[in-house]
Design a protein around this motif. Structure first.
Motif, PDB file in Angstrom:
ATOM      1  N   UNK A   8       0.823  -1.207   0.000  1.00  0.00           N
ATOM      2  CA  UNK A   8       0.000   0.000   0.000  1.00  0.00           C
ATOM      3  C   UNK A   8       0.854   1.253   0.000  1.00  0.00           C
ATOM      4  N   UNK A   9       1.903   1.239   0.808  1.00  0.00           N
ATOM      5  CA  UNK A   9       2.797   2.403   0.875  1.00  0.00           C
ATOM      6  C   UNK A   9       3.542   2.587  -0.435  1.00  0.00           C
ATOM      7  N   UNK A  10       3.973   1.489  -1.056  1.00  0.00           N
ATOM      8  CA  UNK A  10       4.670   1.573  -2.339  1.00  0.00           C
ATOM      9  C   UNK A  10       3.761   2.238  -3.373  1.00  0.00           C
ATOM     10  N   UNK A  11       2.526   1.778  -3.460  1.00  0.00           N
ATOM     11  CA  UNK A  11       1.576   2.350  -4.418  1.00  0.00           C
ATOM     12  C   UNK A  11       1.337   3.837  -4.112  1.00  0.00           C
ATOM     13  N   UNK A  12       1.124   4.162  -2.837  1.00  0.00           N
ATOM     14  CA  UNK A  12       0.854   5.554  -2.467  1.00  0.00           C
ATOM     15  C   UNK A  12       2.043   6.455  -2.810  1.00  0.00           C
ATOM     16  N   UNK A  13       3.256   6.001  -2.497  1.00  0.00           N
ATOM     17  CA  UNK A  13       4.443   6.801  -2.798  1.00  0.00           C
ATOM     18  C   UNK A  13       4.633   6.946  -4.305  1.00  0.00           C
ATOM     19  N   UNK A  14       4.389   5.873  -5.035  1.00  0.00           N
ATOM     20  CA  UNK A  14       4.527   5.912  -6.502  1.00  0.00           C
ATOM     21  C   UNK A  14       3.517   6.889  -7.096  1.00  0.00           C
ATOM     22  N   UNK A  15       2.281   6.823  -6.647  1.00  0.00           N
ATOM     23  CA  UNK A  15       1.249   7.719  -7.172  1.00  0.00           C
ATOM     24  C   UNK A  15       1.495   9.167  -6.757  1.00  0.00           C
ATOM     25  N   UNK A  16       2.029   9.358  -5.560  1.00  0.00           N
ATOM     26  CA  UNK A  16       2.362  10.708  -5.097  1.00  0.00           C
ATOM     27  C   UNK A  16       3.407  11.349  -6.011  1.00  0.00           C
ATOM     28  N   UNK A  17       4.352  10.541  -6.470  1.00  0.00           N
ATOM     29  CA  UNK A  17       5.390  11.024  -7.387  1.00  0.00           C
ATOM     30  C   UNK A  17       4.901  11.070  -8.833  1.00  0.00           C
TER      31      UNK A  17
END
Length: 121
Positions: free
Chosen positions: A5-14
């Motif tokens: 979940x954190x990987x997806x959130x960080x990727x989408x944030x960038x």
């Protein structure tokens, strides 16, 4: 899974696609998808690749706060150099003095010293 979940959130944030992360990490897009969907748990080395690709510190995969987590007041672990005789203080100065003196000695004298010390062991 929190890491996915954190990987997806960080990727989408960038605003990175999985394809962009694939290019930056060398990991397959299908693997990135498996991690994001909680089907695979990445190794620490893989988390390091993700962190570099996303330009974030590793702790952000485990921590959701805005500021970095507060460091615990743990005592510093002693390393091998901390435990080795002659690595600090008076002992280090004594070792340095011996090194200077030995560097001035003739090869025959050095051999005699090392030979006599080997006999005493």
């Amino acid at each position: 899974m929190i890491i996915g979940d954190r990987l997806r959130a960080l990727r989408e944030e960038k605003e990175f696609s999985q394809g962009e992360v694939e290019k930056r990490t060398g990991l397959l897009r299908c693997y990135i998808s498996r991690v994001e969907n909680g089907h695979t748990v990445p190794a620490v080395e893989t988390l390091e690749k993700f962190a570099r690709a996303l330009e974030v510190p590793r702790y952000q995969f485990f921590y959701e706060g805005e500021l970095p987590p507060r460091r615990l007041g743990l005592t510093k672990r002693k390393t091998g150099s901390d435990l080795a005789w002659g690595s600090k203080g008076k002992d280090a100065r004594l070792v340095a003095k011996f090194c200077r003196l030995f560097s001035r000695m003739e090869a025959g004298d050095l051999a005699a010293i090392s030979h006599s010390s080997a006999e005493s062991e």
